[in-house]
Design a protein around this motif. Structure first.
Motif, PDB file in Angstrom:
ATOM      1  N   GLU A   1       0.730  -1.241   0.403  1.00 33.06           N
ATOM      2  CA  GLU A   1       0.239   0.090  -0.006  1.00 33.06           C
ATOM      3  C   GLU A   1       0.799   1.246  -0.124  1.00 33.06           C
ATOM      4  OE1 GLU A   1      -3.036   0.365  -0.391  1.00 33.06           O
ATOM      5  OE2 GLU A   1      -3.238  -1.935  -0.777  1.00 33.06           O
ATOM      6  N   GLU A   2       1.826   0.968   1.015  1.00 32.00           N
ATOM      7  CA  GLU A   2       3.165   2.474   0.882  1.00 32.00           C
ATOM      8  C   GLU A   2       3.152   2.367  -0.428  1.00 32.00           C
ATOM      9  OE1 GLU A   2       3.857   4.250   2.722  1.00 32.00           O
ATOM     10  OE2 GLU A   2       2.722   3.707   4.756  1.00 32.00           O
ATOM     11  N   LEU A   3       3.857   1.477  -1.108  1.00 35.24           N
ATOM     12  CA  LEU A   3       4.666   1.649  -2.302  1.00 35.24           C
ATOM     13  C   LEU A   3       3.590   2.028  -3.716  1.00 35.24           C
ATOM     14  CD1 LEU A   3       6.730  -1.623  -2.175  1.00 35.24           C
ATOM     15  CD2 LEU A   3       7.449   0.695  -2.190  1.00 35.24           C
ATOM     16  N   ARG A   4       2.296   1.782  -3.261  1.00 33.76           N
ATOM     17  CA  ARG A   4       1.521   2.040  -4.984  1.00 33.76           C
ATOM     18  C   ARG A   4       1.474   3.419  -4.292  1.00 33.76           C
ATOM     19  NH1 ARG A   4      -3.622  -2.118  -4.372  1.00 33.76           N
ATOM     20  NH2 ARG A   4      -4.335  -0.308  -6.777  1.00 33.76           N
ATOM     21  N   ALA A   5       0.701   4.022  -2.834  1.00 33.30           N
ATOM     22  CA  ALA A   5       0.744   5.596  -3.466  1.00 33.30           C
ATOM     23  C   ALA A   5       1.883   6.648  -3.780  1.00 33.30           C
ATOM     24  CB  ALA A   5       0.761   5.882  -1.440  1.00 33.30           C
ATOM     25  N   LEU A   6       3.542   5.537  -3.848  1.00 28.45           N
ATOM     26  CA  LEU A   6       4.052   6.406  -4.860  1.00 28.45           C
ATOM     27  C   LEU A   6       3.850   6.307  -5.695  1.00 28.45           C
ATOM     28  CD1 LEU A   6       7.452   5.425  -1.581  1.00 28.45           C
ATOM     29  CD2 LEU A   6       6.188   7.843  -2.442  1.00 28.45           C
TER      30      LEU A   6
ATOM     31  N   THR B   1      23.451  18.217  -8.248  1.00 30.32           N
ATOM     32  CA  THR B   1      22.243  19.221  -8.214  1.00 30.32           C
ATOM     33  C   THR B   1      21.266  17.485  -8.131  1.00 30.32           C
ATOM     34  OG1 THR B   1      23.016  19.924 -11.039  1.00 30.32           O
ATOM     35  CG2 THR B   1      21.274  19.545 -10.087  1.00 30.32           C
ATOM     36  N   ALA B   2      20.839  18.723  -7.343  1.00 27.55           N
ATOM     37  CA  ALA B   2      19.542  17.962  -6.066  1.00 27.55           C
ATOM     38  C   ALA B   2      18.191  18.082  -7.232  1.00 27.55           C
ATOM     39  CB  ALA B   2      18.983  18.372  -5.220  1.00 27.55           C
ATOM     40  N   PHE B   3      17.297  17.091  -8.043  1.00 31.67           N
ATOM     41  CA  PHE B   3      16.013  17.000  -9.087  1.00 31.67           C
ATOM     42  C   PHE B   3      15.028  16.890  -8.007  1.00 31.67           C
ATOM     43  CE2 PHE B   3      19.766  16.397 -11.870  1.00 31.67           C
ATOM     44  CZ  PHE B   3      18.963  17.147 -12.494  1.00 31.67           C
ATOM     45  N   GLY B   4      14.100  17.102  -8.073  1.00 36.54           N
ATOM     46  CA  GLY B   4      12.509  16.519  -7.590  1.00 36.54           C
ATOM     47  C   GLY B   4      11.502  16.740  -8.355  1.00 36.54           C
ATOM     48  N   GLY B   5      10.576  15.779  -7.932  1.00 34.24           N
ATOM     49  CA  GLY B   5       8.853  16.284  -8.018  1.00 34.24           C
ATOM     50  C   GLY B   5       8.230  17.146  -6.604  1.00 34.24           C
ATOM     51  N   VAL B   6       7.799  18.094  -7.139  1.00 32.71           N
ATOM     52  CA  VAL B   6       6.882  18.813  -6.190  1.00 32.71           C
ATOM     53  C   VAL B   6       6.226  18.318  -5.685  1.00 32.71           C
ATOM     54  CG1 VAL B   6       7.854  21.051  -7.495  1.00 32.71           C
ATOM     55  CG2 VAL B   6       4.909  19.763  -8.194  1.00 32.71           C
ATOM     56  N   ASP B   7       5.017  17.579  -5.998  1.00 33.14           N
ATOM     57  CA  ASP B   7       4.971  16.708  -5.194  1.00 33.14           C
ATOM     58  C   ASP B   7       4.964  15.171  -4.420  1.00 33.14           C
ATOM     59  OD1 ASP B   7       2.963  18.589  -5.443  1.00 33.14           O
ATOM     60  OD2 ASP B   7       2.000  17.981  -7.293  1.00 33.14           O
ATOM     61  N   ASP B   8       6.193  15.101  -4.360  1.00 30.33           N
ATOM     62  CA  ASP B   8       6.819  14.059  -4.664  1.00 30.33           C
ATOM     63  C   ASP B   8       7.074  13.690  -2.420  1.00 30.33           C
ATOM     64  OD1 ASP B   8       8.610  11.258  -3.487  1.00 30.33           O
ATOM     65  OD2 ASP B   8       9.915  12.214  -4.032  1.00 30.33           O
ATOM     66  N   PRO B   9       5.608  13.147  -1.809  1.00 31.02           N
ATOM     67  CA  PRO B   9       5.582  12.683  -0.034  1.00 31.02           C
ATOM     68  C   PRO B   9       6.925  12.405   0.665  1.00 31.02           C
ATOM     69  CG  PRO B   9       4.038  10.422  -1.247  1.00 31.02           C
ATOM     70  CD  PRO B   9       5.292  11.815  -2.053  1.00 31.02           C
ATOM     71  N   ARG B  10       8.204  11.968  -0.540  1.00 34.72           N
ATOM     72  CA  ARG B  10       9.308  11.414  -0.145  1.00 34.72           C
ATOM     73  C   ARG B  10      10.647  11.988   0.417  1.00 34.72           C
ATOM     74  NH1 ARG B  10       8.024   7.101   3.306  1.00 34.72           N
ATOM     75  NH2 ARG B  10      10.159   5.995   2.849  1.00 34.72           N
ATOM     76  N   ALA B  11      10.048  13.218  -0.688  1.00 37.06           N
ATOM     77  CA  ALA B  11      11.003  14.719  -0.650  1.00 37.06           C
ATOM     78  C   ALA B  11      10.970  15.902  -1.236  1.00 37.06           C
ATOM     79  CB  ALA B  11      12.257  14.077  -1.919  1.00 37.06           C
ATOM     80  N   GLU B  12      10.151  16.316   0.390  1.00 40.94           N
ATOM     81  CA  GLU B  12      10.030  17.304  -0.209  1.00 40.94           C
ATOM     82  C   GLU B  12      11.022  19.119  -0.426  1.00 40.94           C
ATOM     83  OE1 GLU B  12       7.940  17.902   3.768  1.00 40.94           O
ATOM     84  OE2 GLU B  12       6.765  16.582   3.475  1.00 40.94           O
TER      85      GLU B  12
ATOM     86  N   SER C   1      25.909  23.946  -5.436  1.00 38.57           N
ATOM     87  CA  SER C   1      24.895  22.801  -5.664  1.00 38.57           C
ATOM     88  C   SER C   1      23.588  23.227  -6.550  1.00 38.57           C
ATOM     89  CB  SER C   1      24.466  22.760  -4.727  1.00 38.57           C
ATOM     90  OG  SER C   1      24.356  24.031  -3.848  1.00 38.57           O
ATOM     91  N   ALA C   2      23.272  23.268  -6.465  1.00 36.68           N
ATOM     92  CA  ALA C   2      21.518  23.482  -7.287  1.00 36.68           C
ATOM     93  C   ALA C   2      20.393  22.668  -7.084  1.00 36.68           C
ATOM     94  CB  ALA C   2      22.014  23.785  -8.516  1.00 36.68           C
ATOM     95  N   VAL C   3      19.565  23.427  -7.179  1.00 36.66           N
ATOM     96  CA  VAL C   3      18.123  22.496  -7.299  1.00 36.66           C
ATOM     97  C   VAL C   3      17.009  22.878  -8.037  1.00 36.66           C
ATOM     98  CG1 VAL C   3      15.828  21.001  -5.770  1.00 36.66           C
ATOM     99  CG2 VAL C   3      18.401  22.383  -4.627  1.00 36.66           C
ATOM    100  N   VAL C   4      16.651  21.295  -8.711  1.00 40.17           N
ATOM    101  CA  VAL C   4      15.777  21.761 -10.405  1.00 40.17           C
ATOM    102  C   VAL C   4      14.695  21.070  -9.040  1.00 40.17           C
ATOM    103  CG1 VAL C   4      15.813  21.297 -12.295  1.00 40.17           C
ATOM    104  CG2 VAL C   4      17.728  22.038 -11.540  1.00 40.17           C
ATOM    105  N   THR C   5      13.229  21.352  -9.490  1.00 44.39           N
ATOM    106  CA  THR C   5      11.610  20.300 -10.015  1.00 44.39           C
ATOM    107  C   THR C   5      11.236  20.904 -11.135  1.00 44.39           C
ATOM    108  OG1 THR C   5      10.753  21.939  -8.741  1.00 44.39           O
ATOM    109  CG2 THR C   5      11.829  20.939  -6.908  1.00 44.39           C
ATOM    110  N   TYR C   6      10.339  19.434 -11.111  1.00 41.90           N
ATOM    111  CA  TYR C   6       9.672  19.495 -11.724  1.00 41.90           C
ATOM    112  C   TYR C   6       7.975  19.385 -11.311  1.00 41.90           C
ATOM    113  CZ  TYR C   6      13.556  18.307 -14.881  1.00 41.90           C
ATOM    114  OH  TYR C   6      14.333  18.891 -15.273  1.00 41.90           O
ATOM    115  N   PRO C   7       6.652  19.527 -12.144  1.00 35.58           N
ATOM    116  CA  PRO C   7       5.767  19.109 -11.611  1.00 35.58           C
ATOM    117  C   PRO C   7       5.215  17.587 -11.136  1.00 35.58           C
ATOM    118  CG  PRO C   7       5.332  20.269 -13.163  1.00 35.58           C
ATOM    119  CD  PRO C   7       6.973  19.744 -12.899  1.00 35.58           C
ATOM    120  N   GLY C   8       4.822  16.876 -10.483  1.00 36.54           N
ATOM    121  CA  GLY C   8       4.835  15.086  -9.836  1.00 36.54           C
ATOM    122  C   GLY C   8       5.279  14.756  -8.859  1.00 36.54           C
ATOM    123  N   GLY C   9       5.134  13.777  -8.434  1.00 33.77           N
ATOM    124  CA  GLY C   9       5.127  13.031  -7.369  1.00 33.77           C
ATOM    125  C   GLY C   9       6.245  12.315  -7.369  1.00 33.77           C
ATOM    126  N   HIS C  10       6.680  11.126  -6.881  1.00 34.19           N
ATOM    127  CA  HIS C  10       7.743  10.331  -6.613  1.00 34.19           C
ATOM    128  C   HIS C  10       9.070  10.049  -7.898  1.00 34.19           C
ATOM    129  CE1 HIS C  10      11.464   8.512  -4.086  1.00 34.19           C
ATOM    130  NE2 HIS C  10      10.809   7.200  -4.693  1.00 34.19           N
TER     131      HIS C  10
END
Length: 247
Positions: A144-149, A193-204, A218-227
């Motif tokens: 269930e946890e993995l499906r939510a991701l 450089t750190a990348f991430g999704g703006v709605d990722d519950p595992r990496a806010e 260093s730099a941070v780049v985010t995109y729409p989406g989750g994990h």
């Protein structure tokens, strides 16, 4: 001793080309195949080198690592001379932690460091883990946890026997991610450089920003989406990889 045959087990798609070699470490439970589709987007200037870790695909008979230090030593020793010259590291989720630890181990050993460290979809490693730990959850709770991701293969939900075969590897990778305890040290002498999704519950957003404490460049780049925001965004991400290495 590292030989050509042992190196091939780590790099099932090879590492030949004229551009910067980008060694890519997968998320929990995944194999090098998750980066196979990236290779066409690499072109001549970027050689995508998916890394196959023990316990999966052609290395399925090997024991997957549960301990991050042992895994990282195995990677650095196994890749050997591949970790020289013009190369960089990329990792997503637990792969981000692995890529960071590989870079750090190379620096500690006095080896030639990568040109750049790219991390994705994981909180900075010096932050305490405040989330529910997954590695020892009962199977149904873990699923269930993995499906939510997102990104959990549907076939594993339909075929319980396949799920049971997959779980030991997944739990091993989750252990690598969750048992790690950060040891403070000097910032890495390489850009990050750190990348991430703006709605990722595992990496806010703040947890991604904390990666900037680990490198002076260093730099941070985010995109729409989750994990699994990466799906469908490979060309965009690789354009940023090129831009950051050019800068």
């Amino acid at each position: 001793m590292t030989t050509a045959s042992t190196t091939r087990s780590w790099l099932p798609y090879g590492s030949t080309g004229t551009g910067t070699r980008l060694f890519c470490f997968p998320h929990a439970g995944a194999s090098a195949a998750v980066y196979a589709g990236w290779r066409a987007a690499g072109n001549d200037d970027l050689v995508i080198c998916p890394v196959e870790l023990p316990g999966r695909a052609a290395r399925g008979r090997e024991t997957a690592h549960h301990d991050p230090d042992a895994l990282v030593d195995d990677i650095v020793d196994g890749l050997g001379a591949e970790l020289t010259g013009d190369y960089a590291l990329f990792g997503h989720s637990v792969g981000a932690l692995v890529a960071y630890l590989v870079a750090r181990r190379i620096v500690e050993r006095g080896g030639p460091p990568p040109r750049h460290l790219f991390v994705s979809g994981r909180a900075a490693p010096q932050l305490p883990n405040t989330r529910r730990e997954l590695r020892a959850l009962p199977t149904d709770d873990l699923v269930e946890e993995l499906r939510a991701l997102g990104g959990f293969p549907d076939v594993l939900l339909k075929e319980r026997s396949l799920l049971e075969m997959f779980l030991p590897l997944l739990r091993a990778d989750l252990s690598v991610n969750e048992v790690y305890r950060h040891v403070p040290g000097p910032p890495l002498p390489i850009p990050l450089t750190a990348f991430g999704g703006v709605d990722d519950p595992r990496a806010e957003k703040s947890e991604l920003a904390a990666w900037q404490e680990l490198s002076a460049d260093s730099a941070v780049v985010t995109y729409p989406g989750g994990h699994f925001y990466l799906e469908g965004r490979v060309p965009e991400v690789l354009d940023v990889v090129r831009m950051r290495m050019a800068g």
